[in-house]
Structure formats: C-alpha cells, structure tokens
Design an enzyme around this catalytic site. Structure first.
Site, PDB file in Angstrom:
ATOM      1  N   HIS A  43       0.260  -1.154  -0.153  1.00  0.00           N
ATOM      2  CA  HIS A  43      -0.171   0.184   0.226  1.00  0.00           C
ATOM      3  C   HIS A  43       0.658   1.376  -0.335  1.00  0.00           C
ATOM      4  O   HIS A  43       0.833   1.918   0.702  1.00  0.00           O
ATOM      5  CB  HIS A  43      -1.134   0.363   0.820  1.00  0.00           C
ATOM      6  CG  HIS A  43      -2.245  -0.875   1.025  1.00  0.00           C
ATOM      7  ND1 HIS A  43      -2.723  -1.512   1.884  1.00  0.00           N
ATOM      8  CD2 HIS A  43      -2.442  -1.339  -0.177  1.00  0.00           C
ATOM      9  CE1 HIS A  43      -3.705  -2.381   2.182  1.00  0.00           C
ATOM     10  NE2 HIS A  43      -3.561  -2.294  -0.061  1.00  0.00           N
ATOM     11  N   CYS A  98       3.773 -13.606   3.131  1.00  0.00           N
ATOM     12  CA  CYS A  98       4.468 -13.403   4.210  1.00  0.00           C
ATOM     13  C   CYS A  98       4.820 -14.452   5.307  1.00  0.00           C
ATOM     14  O   CYS A  98       3.119 -15.033   5.655  1.00  0.00           O
ATOM     15  CB  CYS A  98       4.054 -12.238   4.948  1.00  0.00           C
ATOM     16  SG  CYS A  98       4.323 -12.017   6.989  1.00  0.00           S
ATOM     17  N   HIS A 126     -10.459  -6.533   5.063  1.00  0.00           N
ATOM     18  CA  HIS A 126      -8.982  -6.469   4.903  1.00  0.00           C
ATOM     19  C   HIS A 126      -8.103  -7.554   3.829  1.00  0.00           C
ATOM     20  O   HIS A 126      -8.806  -8.852   4.023  1.00  0.00           O
ATOM     21  CB  HIS A 126      -7.724  -6.783   5.979  1.00  0.00           C
ATOM     22  CG  HIS A 126      -6.303  -5.750   5.935  1.00  0.00           C
ATOM     23  ND1 HIS A 126      -5.331  -7.129   5.555  1.00  0.00           N
ATOM     24  CD2 HIS A 126      -6.004  -5.171   6.093  1.00  0.00           C
ATOM     25  CE1 HIS A 126      -4.478  -6.427   5.149  1.00  0.00           C
ATOM     26  NE2 HIS A 126      -4.403  -5.123   5.531  1.00  0.00           N
ATOM     27  N   GLU A 128      -5.774  -9.682   3.348  1.00  0.00           N
ATOM     28  CA  GLU A 128      -4.814 -10.435   4.709  1.00  0.00           C
ATOM     29  C   GLU A 128      -5.878 -11.679   5.129  1.00  0.00           C
ATOM     30  O   GLU A 128      -5.817 -12.649   5.242  1.00  0.00           O
ATOM     31  CB  GLU A 128      -3.863 -10.098   5.636  1.00  0.00           C
ATOM     32  CG  GLU A 128      -3.616 -10.868   6.306  1.00  0.00           C
ATOM     33  CD  GLU A 128      -2.952 -10.676   7.983  1.00  0.00           C
ATOM     34  OE1 GLU A 128      -1.865  -9.714   7.362  1.00  0.00           O
ATOM     35  OE2 GLU A 128      -3.065 -10.888   8.532  1.00  0.00           O
ATOM     36  N   CYS A 192       1.576 -10.594  14.838  1.00  0.00           N
ATOM     37  CA  CYS A 192       2.982 -10.287  14.338  1.00  0.00           C
ATOM     38  C   CYS A 192       3.604  -9.171  15.077  1.00  0.00           C
ATOM     39  O   CYS A 192       3.113  -7.966  15.366  1.00  0.00           O
ATOM     40  CB  CYS A 192       3.014  -9.169  12.814  1.00  0.00           C
ATOM     41  SG  CYS A 192       4.384  -8.951  11.856  1.00  0.00           S
ATOM     42  N   ASN A 222      -2.263  -0.376   8.176  1.00  0.00           N
ATOM     43  CA  ASN A 222      -1.020  -0.095   9.778  1.00  0.00           C
ATOM     44  C   ASN A 222      -1.126   1.780   9.908  1.00  0.00           C
ATOM     45  O   ASN A 222      -0.414   1.696  10.717  1.00  0.00           O
ATOM     46  CB  ASN A 222      -0.631  -1.283   9.529  1.00  0.00           C
ATOM     47  CG  ASN A 222       0.758  -0.738   9.137  1.00  0.00           C
ATOM     48  OD1 ASN A 222       1.838  -0.365   9.166  1.00  0.00           O
ATOM     49  ND2 ASN A 222       1.178  -1.344   7.326  1.00  0.00           N
TER      50      ASN A 222
END
Ligand code: SF4
Length: 282
Positions: A43, A98, A126, A128, A192, A222
C-alpha cells in the site's frame, strides 16, 4: 530555538513487506517480459510506480490481462480458491506471501480440519483476512468488535496479524464472558511482532514530542493505525505520504518532532521527510 527530530525505531518496512518488495525488484531485474502482481504489491503508491517503471504492474483482476506469464502474490496473501484458480493457468506463480500470514492460513485450515469453528479477530474487508478466511472452513467467522454472536461449542481463535493486542484482548475477554456455552476454546497467537513493536516504539516517542509525523500510504491500515494511536494520545499528528506534503508552519511552532512510518513505507521516503524537516528548521 533548538529543534529535535526523533525517528521511531523500526519505522518503515517490516520483514514481510521488505521480503515481498525485494522479490518484486529481483524479478523486475531478471525478467524481460512484463510481470504482474495481484493487487498492488504494497500500500504505497510511490513504490508501485517505481516498480511499474521497471515492468512490474499491479492487476486488480486476473481476467483483465490476458497475456500473463508471471504473477507475484503480495505479502497479504490471497484466498485459497484464487490460488488454486491461478495454479490451473499456464503461468509462473511467485509467492511472496509473508511467512507469518502463511502460518495464520495454515492454522486456520488445521483448526477447521480438526472440527473447530474458526474465529478470526480482524477486519473482514482486509485482503489478509479474506485470504485466511478462505482456509478456515465453512463455519468460520470474522469478529471485529465486542459484539459476540452465538458460536459453536468448540472454537479456534486466530488473529489478523496486524491487530492491536489490546483490542484482541478486549474481544477475547468479551467472547469468553459471552452467553455462549463453550466446551473448548483453542487460541493461536498469530499476531505479528513487527506491528506491536512499532506501535509500542511509536507510543514511546509520541509521549515525548509535540508533533508526530506519520509517513505511509493513506490506504495502509497499519499506517492509519499509527496515526490514530498518536492522535488518541493527544499529540498533534499529521499522516503524510511524502515529503512534499509537509507544511513549514507545522514545524515552526514545535520543538520536538517525532517521525514514524508504516510497514509499507520505504526508507528513501522516510529520508526525504527527515531532509525536508531539516530544511525547514535551518
Ligand atoms: S506486518 Fe508482519 S505479518 Fe504483516 S507482512 Fe509485515 S511481517 Fe508479515
């Protein structure tokens, strides 16, 4: 007046994003034909533009481009069905998901296979989470607030990797104390470290400055989270994407300026921001 600039430790690329970007630049250097990424690799519009110049193009939908030979999967990962669909096509897949996201996907699949209803704490929009959800079986559910629905008796909890720990704890507390009658709750920590460490380091710096500049894409979850944290602490905060957005007036009436950056912000953009602030100070 003496002015100080404090850069948050660990600001900028996290491990997973750096890995995906390195893979994309590596591919750009070594492949002659055009290469595609499913969605923007990160992003950050500046990085996406740089990659485009080198022949790596973001693609919203597979069907929109007919001549794809090589496809890079970004750090967030993609849904299982999409992955299987791509595997059927005649193209090379370079999977830059990831490893922490991969782990969350595998745990979701494992829990579903073992008969747990998978509860994902995260933002259902989202990418993910959409990816993890696709591995989590037919009963899976995404929860993002303290409103807890009726759940199965045997549940397995995992989290979107970038969720704040405090929020996860709040939701888990509500869940355990809800009117559900559980027989078994299994919890995996899929948060994470990079995100929580950056949040903690940002909080520490924000406590001691009178201005926070948060650098990163406006569409980066984030980075927005970092800006929200600083604002909620009552610190004057500006969320910018690049050095050109900095206004001299912000700097004039401050003595200590904190800088933090989201996981998708490259070091060169952070350096430009620091240089611009120094230019206004001098
Ligand atoms: S924030 Fe963490 S989980 Fe997400 S890409 Fe970065 S290292 Fe991976």
């Amino acid at each position: 007046m003496q002015k100080n600039i404090v850069l948050v430790e660990g600001a900028g690329f996290c491990f997973g994003v750096k890995r995906a970007i390195d893979i994309a630049f590596d591919v750009a250097r070594n492949y002659k034909e055009r290469v595609f990424t499913l969605g923007p690799i990160i992003h950050n519009p500046h990085v996406v533009e740089k990659l485009k110049e080198l022949g790596v193009y973001p693609l919203e939908e597979l069907s929109k481009e007919k001549s794809i030979k090589t496809l890079i999967i970004r750090a967030h990962g993609i849904p299982k069905e999409k992955f299987n669909e791509i595997k059927q096509k005649d193209m090379e897949i370079i999977d830059a998901t990831c490893p922490f996201v991969k782990r969350a996907q595998s745990l979701a699949e494992k829990l579903a296979t073992e008969g747990y209803q998978v509860v994902i704490i995260g933002d259902r929009e989202h990418p993910e989470v959409q990816g993890i959800f696709s591995y989590a079986g037919p009963d899976a559910i995404v929860i993002n607030s303290s409103e807890i629905p009726i759940l199965n008796k045997k549940i397995g909890i995992i989290q979107q990797t970038t969720q704040p720990l405090t929020k996860v704890k709040e939701i888990m507390n509500e869940l355990i104390n809800s009117r559900n009658e559980f027989e078994e709750i299994r919890i995996f920590n899929t948060l994470c470290n990079f995100t929580s460490k950056r949040l903690q380091a940002t909080e520490k710096v924000a406590r001691n400055v009178d201005l926070m500049i948060v650098v990163g894409g406006k569409n980066s979850a984030n980075t927005t989270q970092l800006a929200r944290l600083c604002k909620n602490m009552g610190v004057k905060t500006y969320h910018i994407e690049n050095a050109q957005e900095i206004n001299k007036e912000w700097i004039e009436c401050t003595t200590t300026i904190g800088i933090t950056a989201g996981a998708s912000t490259p070091q060169w953009i952070i350096d430009e921001v620091i240089d611009k602030i120094k230019e206004f100070i001098n």
